[in-house]
Write a protein that holds these residues in place. Structure first.
Motif, PDB file in Angstrom:
ATOM      1  N   PRO A   1       0.378  -1.234  -0.211  1.00 20.12           N
ATOM      2  CA  PRO A   1      -0.272  -0.359   0.026  1.00 20.12           C
ATOM      3  C   PRO A   1       0.820   1.459  -0.203  1.00 20.12           C
ATOM      4  N   PRO A   2       0.107   2.105  -0.730  1.00 24.89           N
ATOM      5  CA  PRO A   2       1.358   3.863  -0.760  1.00 24.89           C
ATOM      6  C   PRO A   2       0.927   4.327   0.413  1.00 24.89           C
ATOM      7  N   ASP A   3       1.961   4.942   0.782  1.00 25.73           N
ATOM      8  CA  ASP A   3       1.881   5.952   1.876  1.00 25.73           C
ATOM      9  C   ASP A   3       2.095   5.815   3.091  1.00 25.73           C
TER      10      ASP A   3
ATOM     11  N   PRO B   1       2.681  -2.459   8.416  1.00 22.08           N
ATOM     12  CA  PRO B   1       1.756  -3.120   8.704  1.00 22.08           C
ATOM     13  C   PRO B   1       1.129  -3.799  10.317  1.00 22.08           C
ATOM     14  N   VAL B   2       2.768  -3.390  11.129  1.00 22.70           N
ATOM     15  CA  VAL B   2       2.362  -4.008  12.690  1.00 22.70           C
ATOM     16  C   VAL B   2       2.020  -2.611  13.237  1.00 22.70           C
ATOM     17  N   THR B   3       2.209  -1.337  12.712  1.00 20.16           N
ATOM     18  CA  THR B   3       2.068   0.170  13.351  1.00 20.16           C
ATOM     19  C   THR B   3       0.075   0.050  12.693  1.00 20.16           C
ATOM     20  N   ALA B   4      -0.265  -0.321  11.574  1.00 22.32           N
ATOM     21  CA  ALA B   4      -1.846  -0.446  10.788  1.00 22.32           C
ATOM     22  C   ALA B   4      -2.525  -1.382  11.950  1.00 22.32           C
TER      23      ALA B   4
ATOM     24  N   LEU C   1      -1.107  -2.612  15.097  1.00 24.39           N
ATOM     25  CA  LEU C   1      -1.558  -1.905  16.539  1.00 24.39           C
ATOM     26  C   LEU C   1      -3.285  -0.861  16.402  1.00 24.39           C
ATOM     27  N   GLY C   2      -2.223   0.351  15.095  1.00 26.10           N
ATOM     28  CA  GLY C   2      -3.395   1.834  15.232  1.00 26.10           C
ATOM     29  C   GLY C   2      -4.499   1.601  14.700  1.00 26.10           C
ATOM     30  N   SER C   3      -5.429  -0.532  14.373  1.00 24.50           N
ATOM     31  CA  SER C   3      -6.937  -0.217  14.749  1.00 24.50           C
ATOM     32  C   SER C   3      -7.852  -0.350  15.926  1.00 24.50           C
ATOM     33  N   GLY C   4      -6.589  -0.472  16.909  1.00 27.27           N
ATOM     34  CA  GLY C   4      -7.324  -0.159  18.305  1.00 27.27           C
ATOM     35  C   GLY C   4      -8.745  -1.364  17.651  1.00 27.27           C
ATOM     36  N   LEU C   5      -8.791  -1.477  19.673  1.00 28.72           N
ATOM     37  CA  LEU C   5     -10.061  -3.037  19.840  1.00 28.72           C
ATOM     38  C   LEU C   5     -10.931  -2.849  19.415  1.00 28.72           C
ATOM     39  N   SER C   6     -11.613  -1.027  18.623  1.00 25.73           N
ATOM     40  CA  SER C   6     -12.858  -0.771  19.060  1.00 25.73           C
ATOM     41  C   SER C   6     -13.717  -1.835  18.005  1.00 25.73           C
ATOM     42  N   PRO C   7     -14.984  -2.664  18.576  1.00 33.10           N
ATOM     43  CA  PRO C   7     -15.148  -3.688  16.784  1.00 33.10           C
ATOM     44  C   PRO C   7     -15.986  -3.438  16.095  1.00 33.10           C
ATOM     45  N   ARG C   8     -15.543  -3.792  14.638  1.00 35.45           N
ATOM     46  CA  ARG C   8     -16.015  -2.909  13.691  1.00 35.45           C
ATOM     47  C   ARG C   8     -17.221  -3.735  12.905  1.00 35.45           C
ATOM     48  N   ASP C   9     -17.278  -4.858  13.264  1.00 34.89           N
ATOM     49  CA  ASP C   9     -18.306  -5.611  12.821  1.00 34.89           C
ATOM     50  C   ASP C   9     -20.086  -5.146  13.901  1.00 34.89           C
ATOM     51  N   SER C  10     -20.635  -6.261  13.123  1.00 32.29           N
ATOM     52  CA  SER C  10     -21.658  -6.805  13.898  1.00 32.29           C
ATOM     53  C   SER C  10     -21.138  -7.728  14.537  1.00 32.29           C
ATOM     54  N   PHE C  11     -21.969  -8.153  15.948  1.00 29.61           N
ATOM     55  CA  PHE C  11     -21.854  -9.398  16.962  1.00 29.61           C
ATOM     56  C   PHE C  11     -22.476 -10.607  16.200  1.00 29.61           C
ATOM     57  N   GLY C  12     -23.122 -10.779  15.744  1.00 31.59           N
ATOM     58  CA  GLY C  12     -22.916 -12.015  14.470  1.00 31.59           C
ATOM     59  C   GLY C  12     -21.934 -12.747  13.826  1.00 31.59           C
ATOM     60  N   GLU C  13     -21.104 -10.896  13.507  1.00 27.40           N
ATOM     61  CA  GLU C  13     -19.623 -10.791  12.460  1.00 27.40           C
ATOM     62  C   GLU C  13     -18.331 -11.236  13.737  1.00 27.40           C
TER      63      GLU C  13
ATOM     64  N   ALA D   1      -0.336  -9.918   7.679  1.00 29.46           N
ATOM     65  CA  ALA D   1      -0.548 -10.630   5.948  1.00 29.46           C
ATOM     66  C   ALA D   1      -1.665  -9.619   4.917  1.00 29.46           C
ATOM     67  N   GLN D   2      -2.793  -9.293   5.627  1.00 24.98           N
ATOM     68  CA  GLN D   2      -3.751  -9.077   5.260  1.00 24.98           C
ATOM     69  C   GLN D   2      -3.973  -7.659   4.809  1.00 24.98           C
ATOM     70  N   PHE D   3      -2.346  -7.178   5.637  1.00 20.36           N
ATOM     71  CA  PHE D   3      -2.354  -5.287   5.110  1.00 20.36           C
ATOM     72  C   PHE D   3      -1.672  -5.336   3.716  1.00 20.36           C
ATOM     73  N   TYR D   4      -0.734  -6.897   3.212  1.00 18.20           N
ATOM     74  CA  TYR D   4      -0.737  -6.728   1.999  1.00 18.20           C
ATOM     75  C   TYR D   4      -2.074  -6.702   0.602  1.00 18.20           C
ATOM     76  N   ASP D   5      -2.761  -7.417   1.348  1.00 17.30           N
ATOM     77  CA  ASP D   5      -3.828  -8.390   0.642  1.00 17.30           C
ATOM     78  C   ASP D   5      -4.936  -7.794   0.170  1.00 17.30           C
ATOM     79  N   ALA D   6      -5.437  -7.340  -0.853  1.00 16.89           N
ATOM     80  CA  ALA D   6      -6.190  -5.957  -1.850  1.00 16.89           C
ATOM     81  C   ALA D   6      -7.634  -6.465  -1.311  1.00 16.89           C
ATOM     82  N   GLY D   7      -8.589  -5.140  -0.767  1.00 12.63           N
ATOM     83  CA  GLY D   7     -10.155  -5.803  -0.557  1.00 12.63           C
ATOM     84  C   GLY D   7     -10.214  -6.520   1.151  1.00 12.63           C
ATOM     85  N   ARG D   8      -8.370  -6.546   1.839  1.00 16.60           N
ATOM     86  CA  ARG D   8      -8.257  -6.847   3.242  1.00 16.60           C
ATOM     87  C   ARG D   8      -8.631  -5.709   3.790  1.00 16.60           C
ATOM     88  N   VAL D   9      -8.856  -5.630   5.255  1.00 16.99           N
ATOM     89  CA  VAL D   9      -8.171  -5.073   6.977  1.00 16.99           C
ATOM     90  C   VAL D   9      -7.837  -5.472   7.374  1.00 16.99           C
TER      91      VAL D   9
END
Length: 409
Positions: A47-49, A53-56, A58-70, A112-120
């Motif tokens: 990914p540019p700029d 992956p490690v910073t990304a 740790l920076g994502s935090g623990l706040s859930p981004r998915d629904s309870f079911g997910e 590894a998903q940091f480098y995988d297109a469409g993954r978060v």
């Protein structure tokens, strides 16, 4: 004294080594599925700029981004890994080892998903996946404690039916969130009370589903199978009333009630109940996959990449779909084995049936035919072989009046 001691078994060292080979193979297969599902379509790039992956992560935090079911689906994804990894180890530190390996695995995948297109990349997913690993490992630890282990041996016959029943719950009760709105309860039962209607096709499908579930319950337990079959049906149908985004139809109620009553009153008392259930389930799977039987002369494409259709859209919905297919195809493998076939033969036969219907789907409108369903069948069969051996003969299911029931009731 020494001459009376039994001779050492040459195979004892292998049996009591650090690793259990058959469970290790299942663990590796589960790991391969997780890796494939997490990294497909393998479109890696830098990914540019980005700060890495490690910073990304740790920076994502623990706040859930998915629904309870997910979130529950993320836990369920790693639960089989923890379960079978725990079974594959004999070390006294196996729980800590399995947890550490599960944490390392999901962390590596997220990086590894940091480098995988469409993954978060998500730190909350790492926590949920590790929790799933721990729950799976903890289940084995609890089952191996002496009081529970003795109780399970007295009350249970096979682990396979329980796995299939949990898979059924996994897709029937998604997203597992109870509603607190009374209007939801009324809107669920209102069509049944005010506008009752039965769809024959749906009723037959639910009949086969609940007949299979009733067989699995009777096959799993030694005692109180009648009460458990009735209670399980009431629990699932009642839960669909209170769980959000779930609905209940008169067709399902009629199909479930007919199947449970017919199983308890007639089918389980026959000489070959598993053969009857296998025939009904096989017919239902063919009908379910090939409806509306309007075939085109020119077939569409066939997908040879496993799990391709399950790797798009909502992660929770994909896990729900996987649980449904695991239940249906795994149940077909198991009931064929209980009908007297070698477990390897029943796995191959079920996989061939599923593969043929998948090929036939290329001639049906609006279908995406692929190899995924046959692969799921083979995976389930491989797990059953590891858990039960290659041959599981049919046994006459106990009735409520047998001495074993009187002894433990």
């Amino acid at each position: 004294m020494q001459q009376n001691e039994p001779a050492a078994d040459p195979s004892a060292r292998g049996k009591h080594g650090l690793l259990n080979g058959k469970y290790l193979l299942v663990t590796l297969a589960v790991t391969a599925v997780v890796l494939h599902g997490s990294l497909y379509p393998y479109e890696f790039h830098t990914p540019p700029d980005s700060l890495g992956p490690v910073t990304a992560l740790l920076g994502s935090g623990l706040s859930p981004r998915d629904s309870f079911g997910e979130m529950i689906a993320n836990i369920l994804l790693y639960l089989p890994f923890g379960f079978f990894a725990m079974l594959s180890l004999r070390s006294r530190w196996r729980f800590a080892i399995v947890t550490a390996v599960g944490l390392a695995l999901c962390t590596a995948i997220e990086l590894a998903q940091f480098y995988d297109a469409g993954r978060v990349t998500s730190l909350s997913d790492v926590c949920l996946n590790t929790l799933g690993t721990m729950i799976g490992a903890l289940a084995v630890s609890i089952m191996r404690t002496p009081p529970i282990s003795i109780s399970l041996r007295k009350s249970l016959t096979q682990p396979v039916p329980l796995i299939l029943l949990f898979a059924m719950l996994g897709y029937r009760l998604y997203p597992y969130v109870p509603a607190i709105d009374l209007h939801k309860y009324w809107h669920t039962v209102k069509p049944i009370l005010l506008h009752p209607a039965i769809d024959a096709t749906d009723a037959l499908r639910y009949f086969a589903l609940w007949l299979t579930a009733s067989f699995l319950i009777s096959d799993a337990v030694r005692v109180r199978a009648t009460l458990l079959a009735i209670g399980f049906a009431i629990f699932v149908l009642g839960a669909k009333i209170i769980i959000v985004n779930q609905s209940l139809s008169l067709s399902e109620i009629v199909g479930a009630a007919t199947a449970v009553l017919l199983w308890l009153a007639v089918i389980r008392r026959t000489r070959r109940p598993a053969a009857i259930v296998a025939a009904v389930l096989c017919a239902m799977i063919v009908m379910w996959r090939l409806q509306p039987f309007e075939f085109y002369g020119i077939g569409g494409p066939f997908g040879w990449v496993p799990f391709r259709s399950l790797l798009h859209g909502s992660f929770g919905i994909n896990v729900q779909s996987f649980c449904e297919k695991a239940f249906l195809y795994g149940s077909l493998v198991w009931v064929l084995a209980r009908a007297g076939f070698d477990l390897r033969v029943s796995t191959a036969a079920a996989a061939i049936l599923v593969l043929l219907t998948s090929v036939a789907e290329t001639h049906l409108p609006g279908r995406s035919a692929e190899i995924t369903d046959a692969v799921i069948t083979l995976i389930m069969g491989g797990i059953f072989i590891a858990l039960s051996g290659g041959y599981v003969s049919e046994r006459r299911l106990p009735s409520p009046v047998t001495p074993s029931h009187r002894r433990f009731s």
